[in-house]
Motif scaffolding. Structure first.
Motif, PDB file in Angstrom:
ATOM      1  N   SER A   1       0.562  -0.824  -0.154  1.00 31.41           N
ATOM      2  CA  SER A   1       0.015  -0.037   0.322  1.00 31.41           C
ATOM      3  C   SER A   1       0.547   0.945   0.071  1.00 31.41           C
ATOM      4  N   HIS A   2       0.205   1.882  -0.698  1.00 30.18           N
ATOM      5  CA  HIS A   2       0.930   3.364  -0.609  1.00 30.18           C
ATOM      6  C   HIS A   2       0.508   4.521   0.147  1.00 30.18           C
ATOM      7  N   SER A   3       0.643   5.521   1.020  1.00 26.89           N
ATOM      8  CA  SER A   3       0.156   7.145   1.269  1.00 26.89           C
ATOM      9  C   SER A   3       0.863   7.835   1.534  1.00 26.89           C
TER      10      SER A   3
ATOM     11  N   ASP B   1      -2.474   6.478 -10.671  1.00 20.97           N
ATOM     12  CA  ASP B   1      -1.934   8.484 -10.324  1.00 20.97           C
ATOM     13  C   ASP B   1      -3.365   8.606  -9.671  1.00 20.97           C
ATOM     14  N   HIS B   2      -3.203   9.824  -8.660  1.00 23.41           N
ATOM     15  CA  HIS B   2      -4.158  11.048  -8.704  1.00 23.41           C
ATOM     16  C   HIS B   2      -4.376  12.433  -9.151  1.00 23.41           C
ATOM     17  N   TYR B   3      -4.737  12.255 -10.132  1.00 22.45           N
ATOM     18  CA  TYR B   3      -4.564  13.609 -10.991  1.00 22.45           C
ATOM     19  C   TYR B   3      -3.543  14.773 -11.021  1.00 22.45           C
TER      20      TYR B   3
ATOM     21  N   ASP C   1       3.652  10.250  -9.623  1.00 26.11           N
ATOM     22  CA  ASP C   1       3.037  11.036  -8.308  1.00 26.11           C
ATOM     23  C   ASP C   1       3.943  10.161  -7.058  1.00 26.11           C
ATOM     24  N   HIS C   2       3.370  10.662  -5.816  1.00 25.95           N
ATOM     25  CA  HIS C   2       4.164   9.267  -5.118  1.00 25.95           C
ATOM     26  C   HIS C   2       3.733   7.628  -4.784  1.00 25.95           C
ATOM     27  N   GLY C   3       2.288   8.288  -5.113  1.00 30.91           N
ATOM     28  CA  GLY C   3       1.916   6.375  -6.107  1.00 30.91           C
ATOM     29  C   GLY C   3       3.040   5.333  -7.171  1.00 30.91           C
TER      30      GLY C   3
ATOM     31  N   SER D   1      -8.701  -1.162   1.063  1.00 32.06           N
ATOM     32  CA  SER D   1      -9.903  -0.631   1.069  1.00 32.06           C
ATOM     33  C   SER D   1      -9.866   0.945   1.465  1.00 32.06           C
ATOM     34  N   HIS D   2      -9.786   1.494   0.844  1.00 29.15           N
ATOM     35  CA  HIS D   2      -9.936   3.398   1.187  1.00 29.15           C
ATOM     36  C   HIS D   2     -10.625   4.052   0.346  1.00 29.15           C
ATOM     37  N   GLU D   3     -11.283   5.214   0.852  1.00 28.92           N
ATOM     38  CA  GLU D   3     -11.042   6.494  -0.153  1.00 28.92           C
ATOM     39  C   GLU D   3     -11.122   7.744   0.391  1.00 28.92           C
TER      40      GLU D   3
ATOM     41  N   ASN E   1     -10.002   0.800  -6.334  1.00 30.63           N
ATOM     42  CA  ASN E   1     -10.166   0.364  -7.392  1.00 30.63           C
ATOM     43  C   ASN E   1      -7.916   0.517  -8.054  1.00 30.63           C
ATOM     44  N   GLU E   2      -7.162   1.293  -7.170  1.00 30.45           N
ATOM     45  CA  GLU E   2      -6.208   1.148  -6.977  1.00 30.45           C
ATOM     46  C   GLU E   2      -5.566  -0.269  -7.150  1.00 30.45           C
ATOM     47  N   THR E   3      -6.133  -1.099  -5.955  1.00 28.53           N
ATOM     48  CA  THR E   3      -5.544  -2.880  -6.157  1.00 28.53           C
ATOM     49  C   THR E   3      -5.726  -2.922  -7.017  1.00 28.53           C
TER      50      THR E   3
HETATM   51 FE   LIG Z   1      -3.230   6.063  -3.799  1.00 28.54          FE
END
Ligand SMILES: [Fe+2]
Ligand SMILES: O=C(O)CCc1cccc(O)c1O
Length: 314
Positions: A9-11, A52-54, A114-116, A178-180, A269-271
């Motif tokens: 996972s990343h955060s 990616d997160h925009y 990005d950080h991903g 799982s996350h949002e 959905n990143e998974t």
């Molecule tokens: Fe992410």
């Protein structure tokens, strides 16, 4: 051994909004174990699947998947910035092979990530430039998104190429579970935000800072009392880890994007980056999975997991 898989996972909230020190220490120990296993394997090539997160991909042209032939990290939150050491000829050979396999994938000579992408390279290698890397973008954030089945087929095609490339290959999947987090959405967005989501490359520093502050504040609240965001879903996370460990791609193929969002949060959905990485590993032969770590961590807005897989026949 010629293939190894490491997913995590990343955060971007790591180091910004932390859980109790004992939990941070658990994660550090799991990551240290992953690093040691990777160092012993001594990969000659990393194939990194991540969302990616925009920050690098926008609705001006949003591919479901993209192989970076040249790529650089933008350095959001505290993640590393700068070019990724992409072996161009190999990345092109990989793309050519995948396309010849009738799996459509975009390519980019100016991919921004990005950080991903940056965080797993920093966690597993200490920086962006330790090992040649082919970055593979998997759209896990911007609807409409590719299916789990498409992610599995992409991963398998890349894995078939990797199995014959003559190098020790490390597959890395980044994201989830799982996350949002409060990632902006095109639907119902105000006109100003719509423009940023369509063509928001290289925003001014104050806009980036404001966005990061929004995520940080949401994480602080979610960490304090679990409110304000879609709850993490440990049952869903454990089910996913089980299916990946069993290489049950038939069940994973049946996952529906809407259902994933409802049960585990939209960013679950990143998974698909994990699904693609495991499918790539599977294309190199049967494997044995070790879940090195799992815990739902509200402060990081992540069902936080580390899992590796090694070939069965070693
Ligand atoms: Fe992410
Ligand atoms: O960049 C953003 O706005 C989202 C950041 C973010 C937060 C928590 C978990 C994640 O996986 C993630 O990507």
């Amino acid at each position: 051994m010629t293939a190894l898989l490491q997913c995590l996972s990343h955060s971007p909230l790591i180091g910004w909004v932390d859980p109790p020190a004992a939990i941070v220490a658990e994660v550090d120990a799991a990551v240290a174990g992953a690093r040691a296993q990777i160092a012993a394997f001594a990969p000659e090539l990393v194939i990194l699947f991540a969302p990616d997160h925009y920050n690098g991909f926008f609705y001006e042209l949003m591919p479901p998947f993209c192989i970076g032939v040249q790529a650089s990290a933008i350095g959001d939150f505290n993640s590393a910035a700068g070019p990724l050491p992409v072996p161009q000829a190999l990345a092109l050979e990989c793309a050519r092979s995948v396309l010849a396999d009738d799996v459509d994938v975009a390519i980019s000579y100016r991919m921004q990530v990005d950080h991903g992408f940056a965080q797993p390279l920093e966690q597993l290698f200490g920086g962006l430039d330790a090992c040649p890397v082919i970055p593979v973008f998997v759209n896990g954030v911007a609807p409409p998104m590719p299916s789990c089945r498409a992610a599995r087929r992409l991963g398998a095609a890349i894995g078939r190429w990797a199995a014959g490339c003559g190098k020790r290959v490390l597959f890395v999947g980044s994201g989830g579970l799982s996350h949002e987090p409060p990632v902006p959405e095109l639907i119902n967005a105000a006109p100003e935000m719509v423009e940023k989501l369509i063509a928001g490359r290289n925003p001014p520093p104050d806009q980036r800072a404001a966005r990061q502050e929004r995520v940080r504040a949401a994480a602080e609240r979610f960490g304090r009392d679990g409110s304000g965001l879609h709850p993490l879903n440990p049952d869903w996370d454990r089910q996913l880890l089980g299916l990946l460990a069993e290489a049950d791609f038939a069940t994973l193929d049946g996952f529906d994007n809407e259902q994933i969002s409802l049960e585990a949060g939209r960013s679950a959905n990143e998974t698909k980056a994990w699904v693609a990485a495991f499918a790539a590993m599977h294309a190199c032969g049967p494997y044995r999975t070790q879940v090195q770590y799992y815990r739902p961590i509200n402060e990081w807005i992540a069902g936080f997991a580390c899992a590796s897989a090694v070939p069965l026949a070693t």
